[in-house]
Write an enzyme that holds these catalytic residues in place. Structure first.
Site, PDB file in Angstrom:
ATOM      1  N   SER A 130       0.984  -1.635  -0.155  1.00 21.25           N
ATOM      2  CA  SER A 130       0.198  -0.016  -0.162  1.00 21.25           C
ATOM      3  C   SER A 130       1.156   1.066  -0.245  1.00 21.25           C
ATOM      4  O   SER A 130       1.633   1.586   0.661  1.00 21.25           O
ATOM      5  CB  SER A 130      -0.918  -0.513   1.397  1.00 21.25           C
ATOM      6  OG  SER A 130      -1.722   1.082   1.610  1.00 21.25           O
ATOM      7  N   GLU A 132      -0.219   3.085   1.590  1.00 21.40           N
ATOM      8  CA  GLU A 132       0.529   3.807   3.114  1.00 21.40           C
ATOM      9  C   GLU A 132       2.031   3.932   3.824  1.00 21.40           C
ATOM     10  O   GLU A 132       1.981   4.203   4.803  1.00 21.40           O
ATOM     11  CB  GLU A 132      -0.566   3.391   3.827  1.00 21.40           C
ATOM     12  CG  GLU A 132      -2.080   4.169   4.158  1.00 21.40           C
ATOM     13  CD  GLU A 132      -1.954   4.956   4.274  1.00 21.40           C
ATOM     14  OE1 GLU A 132      -1.330   4.824   6.046  1.00 21.40           O
ATOM     15  OE2 GLU A 132      -1.902   6.383   3.802  1.00 21.40           O
ATOM     16  N   TYR A 153      -1.606   0.428  10.848  1.00 20.22           N
ATOM     17  CA  TYR A 153      -1.860  -0.133   9.378  1.00 20.22           C
ATOM     18  C   TYR A 153      -0.843   0.038   7.942  1.00 20.22           C
ATOM     19  O   TYR A 153      -0.091  -1.281   8.002  1.00 20.22           O
ATOM     20  CB  TYR A 153      -2.929   0.217   9.050  1.00 20.22           C
ATOM     21  CG  TYR A 153      -3.842  -0.211   6.863  1.00 20.22           C
ATOM     22  CD1 TYR A 153      -3.429  -1.778   6.791  1.00 20.22           C
ATOM     23  CD2 TYR A 153      -2.601   0.805   5.964  1.00 20.22           C
ATOM     24  CE1 TYR A 153      -3.545  -1.913   5.468  1.00 20.22           C
ATOM     25  CE2 TYR A 153      -3.199   0.263   5.108  1.00 20.22           C
ATOM     26  CZ  TYR A 153      -3.015  -1.006   4.535  1.00 20.22           C
ATOM     27  OH  TYR A 153      -3.792  -1.324   3.148  1.00 20.22           O
TER      28      TYR A 153
HETATM   29  P1  NAP Z   1     -11.445  -4.354   1.901  1.00 25.15           P
HETATM   30  O1  NAP Z   1     -12.409  -4.210   0.819  1.00 25.15           O
HETATM   31  O2  NAP Z   1     -11.845  -3.947   3.192  1.00 25.15           O
HETATM   32  O3  NAP Z   1     -11.031  -6.661   1.972  1.00 25.15           O
HETATM   33  C1  NAP Z   1     -10.521  -6.945   3.235  1.00 25.15           C
HETATM   34  C2  NAP Z   1     -10.940  -7.876   2.879  1.00 25.15           C
HETATM   35  O4  NAP Z   1     -10.001  -8.801   3.961  1.00 25.15           O
HETATM   36  C3  NAP Z   1     -11.919  -8.888   2.757  1.00 25.15           C
HETATM   37  O5  NAP Z   1     -11.985  -9.950   2.612  1.00 25.15           O
HETATM   38  C4  NAP Z   1     -12.411  -8.961   4.499  1.00 25.15           C
HETATM   39  O6  NAP Z   1     -13.267 -10.232   4.835  1.00 25.15           O
HETATM   40  C5  NAP Z   1     -10.500  -9.421   4.141  1.00 25.15           C
HETATM   41  N1  NAP Z   1     -10.493 -10.048   6.010  1.00 25.15           N
HETATM   42  C6  NAP Z   1     -10.046  -9.567   7.146  1.00 25.15           C
HETATM   43  N2  NAP Z   1      -9.449 -10.243   7.201  1.00 25.15           N
HETATM   44  C7  NAP Z   1      -9.542 -11.096   7.247  1.00 25.15           C
HETATM   45  C8  NAP Z   1      -8.391 -12.002   8.226  1.00 25.15           C
HETATM   46  N3  NAP Z   1      -8.182 -12.273   9.502  1.00 25.15           N
HETATM   47  N4  NAP Z   1      -8.088 -13.369   7.444  1.00 25.15           N
HETATM   48  C9  NAP Z   1      -8.759 -13.360   5.960  1.00 25.15           C
HETATM   49  N5  NAP Z   1      -9.163 -12.344   5.256  1.00 25.15           N
HETATM   50  C10 NAP Z   1      -9.606 -11.271   6.435  1.00 25.15           C
HETATM   51  O7  NAP Z   1      -9.941  -3.765   1.143  1.00 25.15           O
HETATM   52  P2  NAP Z   1      -9.362  -3.633  -0.327  1.00 25.15           P
HETATM   53  O8  NAP Z   1      -9.757  -2.463  -0.782  1.00 25.15           O
HETATM   54  O9  NAP Z   1     -10.527  -4.774  -1.864  1.00 25.15           O
HETATM   55  O10 NAP Z   1      -8.152  -4.396  -0.519  1.00 25.15           O
HETATM   56  C11 NAP Z   1      -7.729  -5.382  -0.782  1.00 25.15           C
HETATM   57  C12 NAP Z   1      -6.433  -5.649  -0.327  1.00 25.15           C
HETATM   58  O11 NAP Z   1      -5.311  -4.262  -1.452  1.00 25.15           O
HETATM   59  C13 NAP Z   1      -6.275  -5.519   1.340  1.00 25.15           C
HETATM   60  O12 NAP Z   1      -5.088  -5.633   1.746  1.00 25.15           O
HETATM   61  C14 NAP Z   1      -5.598  -3.484   1.175  1.00 25.15           C
HETATM   62  O13 NAP Z   1      -5.218  -4.053   2.558  1.00 25.15           O
HETATM   63  C15 NAP Z   1      -4.657  -3.349   0.219  1.00 25.15           C
HETATM   64  N6  NAP Z   1      -5.117  -2.221  -0.241  1.00 25.15           N
HETATM   65  C16 NAP Z   1      -5.655  -1.024  -0.842  1.00 25.15           C
HETATM   66  C17 NAP Z   1      -5.552  -0.566  -1.419  1.00 25.15           C
HETATM   67  C18 NAP Z   1      -6.897   0.575  -1.676  1.00 25.15           C
HETATM   68  O14 NAP Z   1      -6.979   1.383  -1.716  1.00 25.15           O
HETATM   69  N7  NAP Z   1      -8.052  -0.398  -1.595  1.00 25.15           N
HETATM   70  C19 NAP Z   1      -5.242   0.385  -1.565  1.00 25.15           C
HETATM   71  C20 NAP Z   1      -3.627  -0.549  -1.060  1.00 25.15           C
HETATM   72  C21 NAP Z   1      -3.262  -1.353  -0.494  1.00 25.15           C
HETATM   73  P3  NAP Z   1     -15.104  -9.208   5.368  1.00 25.15           P
HETATM   74  O15 NAP Z   1     -15.163  -8.936   4.345  1.00 25.15           O
HETATM   75  O16 NAP Z   1     -15.411 -11.070   6.334  1.00 25.15           O
HETATM   76  O17 NAP Z   1     -14.871  -8.307   6.031  1.00 25.15           O
HETATM   77  O1  F7E Z   2      -9.010   8.335   3.452  1.00 26.13           O
HETATM   78  C1  F7E Z   2      -9.666  12.058   5.475  1.00 26.13           C
HETATM   79  C2  F7E Z   2      -8.664  10.723   5.627  1.00 26.13           C
HETATM   80  O2  F7E Z   2      -9.749   5.901   4.755  1.00 26.13           O
HETATM   81  C3  F7E Z   2      -8.787   8.914   3.118  1.00 26.13           C
HETATM   82  C4  F7E Z   2      -7.376   2.375   2.653  1.00 26.13           C
HETATM   83  O3  F7E Z   2      -7.688   1.396   1.641  1.00 26.13           O
HETATM   84  O4  F7E Z   2      -6.529   4.057   1.067  1.00 26.13           O
HETATM   85  C5  F7E Z   2      -6.954   3.442   2.174  1.00 26.13           C
HETATM   86  O5  F7E Z   2      -6.383   4.607   2.991  1.00 26.13           O
HETATM   87  C6  F7E Z   2      -8.480  10.643   4.339  1.00 26.13           C
HETATM   88  C7  F7E Z   2      -7.517   9.933   4.770  1.00 26.13           C
HETATM   89  O6  F7E Z   2      -8.298   5.750   3.053  1.00 26.13           O
HETATM   90  C8  F7E Z   2     -12.638  11.095   6.678  1.00 26.13           C
HETATM   91  O7  F7E Z   2      -8.289  11.427   7.145  1.00 26.13           O
HETATM   92  C9  F7E Z   2     -11.596  13.115   6.250  1.00 26.13           C
HETATM   93  O8  F7E Z   2      -6.612  11.239   5.311  1.00 26.13           O
HETATM   94  O9  F7E Z   2     -10.175   6.802   2.555  1.00 26.13           O
HETATM   95  P1  F7E Z   2      -9.993   6.350   3.935  1.00 26.13           P
HETATM   96  P2  F7E Z   2      -7.055   6.180   3.419  1.00 26.13           P
HETATM   97  O10 F7E Z   2      -6.721   5.957   5.178  1.00 26.13           O
HETATM   98  O11 F7E Z   2      -5.971   6.789   2.432  1.00 26.13           O
HETATM   99  C10 F7E Z   2      -5.075   2.866   1.967  1.00 26.13           C
HETATM  100  C11 F7E Z   2      -4.055   2.946   0.462  1.00 26.13           C
HETATM  101  C12 F7E Z   2      -4.988   2.111   1.184  1.00 26.13           C
HETATM  102  O12 F7E Z   2      -3.834   0.760   2.017  1.00 26.13           O
HETATM  103  C13 F7E Z   2      -6.023   1.906   2.809  1.00 26.13           C
HETATM  104  O13 F7E Z   2      -5.809   0.329   3.113  1.00 26.13           O
HETATM  105  O14 F7E Z   2      -9.497  10.864   3.465  1.00 26.13           O
HETATM  106  N1  F7E Z   2     -10.692  11.820   6.122  1.00 26.13           N
HETATM  107  N2  F7E Z   2     -12.695  12.809   7.032  1.00 26.13           N
HETATM  108  C14 F7E Z   2     -12.066  10.214   5.850  1.00 26.13           C
HETATM  109  N3  F7E Z   2     -11.211   9.166   6.225  1.00 26.13           N
HETATM  110  C15 F7E Z   2     -12.448   8.431   6.390  1.00 26.13           C
HETATM  111  N4  F7E Z   2     -11.823   7.895   6.180  1.00 26.13           N
HETATM  112  N5  F7E Z   2     -12.988   9.027   7.816  1.00 26.13           N
HETATM  113  C16 F7E Z   2     -13.993  10.310   6.970  1.00 26.13           C
HETATM  114  O15 F7E Z   2     -15.005  10.800   7.792  1.00 26.13           O
END
Ligand code: NAP
Ligand code: F7E
Length: 345
Positions: A130, A132, A153
């Site tokens: 990520s 992050e 995270y």
């Molecule tokens: P998501 O919607 O939160 O999905 C996370 C998945 O992980 C869900 O299927 C969840 O199951 C499963 N999970 C949670 N705890 C688990 C455990 N203990 N054992 C096995 N599975 C578990 O995330 P996403 O947005 O699809 O992201 C997919 C991956 O990419 C994640 O690793 C995330 O950290 C990473 N990532 C995401 C982004 C982004 O912007 N979306 C960017 C960079 C990296 P449940 O459905 O039961 O909760």
């Molecule tokens: O926040 C701001 C918050 O929670 C984005 C995950 O998929 O991307 C995701 O992480 C921004 C942050 O995503 C609210 O402070 C303001 O600056 O949508 P987010 P994230 O933290 O960038 C990365 C790449 C991953 O890997 C992660 O799994 O938005 N923000 N107000 C807020 N964020 C949330 N959630 N809720 C608010 O009310």
């Protein structure tokens, strides 16, 4: 027929990757964790096809915190490709449950890599790293940018990333890491900021909510469209040599810009509805993420297909449509109940 095994198949990316792999002729095995309520909303439509069209999609109970379940699945399924998408993926929540986050995200990745190694499988491995992990590193961020995570995270993802590189270097594993920047869709979890905004404004538009409580509006993110990003994951595993790739659009916007554009699309004035609530600020913020994905473009031939403006439109329209259908469904239900016919047994 190639076999793929996915952790996180019930999540946003897992559901799109499952569709992508099935369309490409794969047999797909997804790991779902046990939950007291249904957690398969995003893949139910695929599962329906299993019975009607014999789609080669199989779900197995397992958990990244349970090494034996991972080893058993690898042994029984013997996949060609493993995609590790499972995670406690919410950054703010990771401050509340840091130990659990590290167990799933960091140690969970190690458990899976170790299970692959001990099974002796020659499968290819994808790690969902990520942006992050970059945290406070100055933008634009690329593969060579030093990491400086700002949350439990981010720290846990950095361990998952490093141990994936380590298994590649130590054991010759075909293990690649996609350092993906934020990617969104109508299937995005409801507590991530983009979906929180589009879902709330749809409810405001339909008169069932009046306020939207948000935190820091000035954070900048490189937001792309999730289906584009699962294509990048697959492309990484089709390369002869495993490697790490940054994936993003190369364009950053503030949360405020997302809010403005989304409310404009719905014909609403955001200033009348958005309230800043300190509860949504994080102990440490990641201010500015912007991808330099030159390497992915050059070596994978990957390109994003959806602009920021289009992404906002897709998400707003999908949530408006969903809320309108829910209201219509609710009215139908009320009418049926009034007529003495209920669909709820
Ligand atoms: P998501 O919607 O939160 O999905 C996370 C998945 O992980 C869900 O299927 C969840 O199951 C499963 N999970 C949670 N705890 C688990 C455990 N203990 N054992 C096995 N599975 C578990 O995330 P996403 O947005 O699809 O992201 C997919 C991956 O990419 C994640 O690793 C995330 O950290 C990473 N990532 C995401 C982004 C982004 O912007 N979306 C960017 C960079 C990296 P449940 O459905 O039961 O909760
Ligand atoms: O926040 C701001 C918050 O929670 C984005 C995950 O998929 O991307 C995701 O992480 C921004 C942050 O995503 C609210 O402070 C303001 O600056 O949508 P987010 P994230 O933290 O960038 C990365 C790449 C991953 O890997 C992660 O799994 O938005 N923000 N107000 C807020 N964020 C949330 N959630 N809720 C608010 O009310």
């Amino acid at each position: 027929m190639k076999k793929a095994l996915l952790t996180g198949c019930t999540g946003q990316d897992g559901s799109y990757l499952t569709e992508f792999l099935l369309a490409g002729g794969y047999e797909v095995h997804g790991i779902k964790r046990r939950s007291s309520s249904l957690n398969t909303d995003r893949i139910d439509h695929i599962y329906r096809d299993v019975h009607e069209c014999r789609t080669p999609f199989f779900l197995h109970y397992g958990d990244l915190t349970d090494a034996s379940s991972l080893a058993t699945m690898l042994h029984d399924i013997r996949p060609d490709e493993v995609y590790n998408l499972g995670a406690q993926s919410h950054v703010k929540v990771s401050f509340d449950i840091p130990e659990y986050t590290a167990d799933v995200v960091a140690t969970g990745t190690l458990r899976l890599l170790e299970a692959v190694r001990r099974t002796g499988l020659k499968c290819r491995f994808y790690q969902a790293s990520s942006s992050e992990m970059f945290g406070s590193a100055a933008p634009p961020q690329r593969e060579s940018t030093p990491f400086h995570p700002r949350s439990p995270y981010g720290c846990a993802k950095l361990f998952g990333h490093s141990i994936t590189v380590n298994y590649r270097e130590s054991y010759g594993a075909h293990a690649s890491s996609g350092i993906l920047f934020n990617h969104e869709s109508p299937r995005r979890g409801e507590t991530f900021v983009t979906r929180k905004i589009t879902r709330a404004l749809a409810r405001i538009k339909c008169g069932i909510q009046s306020k939207l409580y948000l935190g820091n509006l000035e954070a900048r993110r490189d937001w792309g469209y999730a289906p584009d990003y699962v294509r990048a994951m697959w492309l990484m595993l089709q390369q002869d040599t495993p490697d790490d790739y940054v994936v993003g659009t190369g364009e950053a916007h503030t949360v405020r810009e997302f809010v403005e554009l989304a409310f404009e699309r719905a014909g609403l004035d955001w200033k009348e509805h958005v309230v800043i609530d300190p509860a949504y600020f994080r102990p440490a913020e990641v201010d500015f993420l912007l991808a330099d994905c030159t390497k992915a473009r050059r070596e994978l031939g990957w390109e994003p297909t959806v602009t920021f403006r289009e992404l906002v439109r897709i998400m707003v329209d999908a949530d408006l449509d969903q809320v309108e259908r829910q209201i219509a469904g609710g009215l139908d239900e009320l009418r049926r109940a009034a007529a003495g016919v209920s669909t709820r047994a």
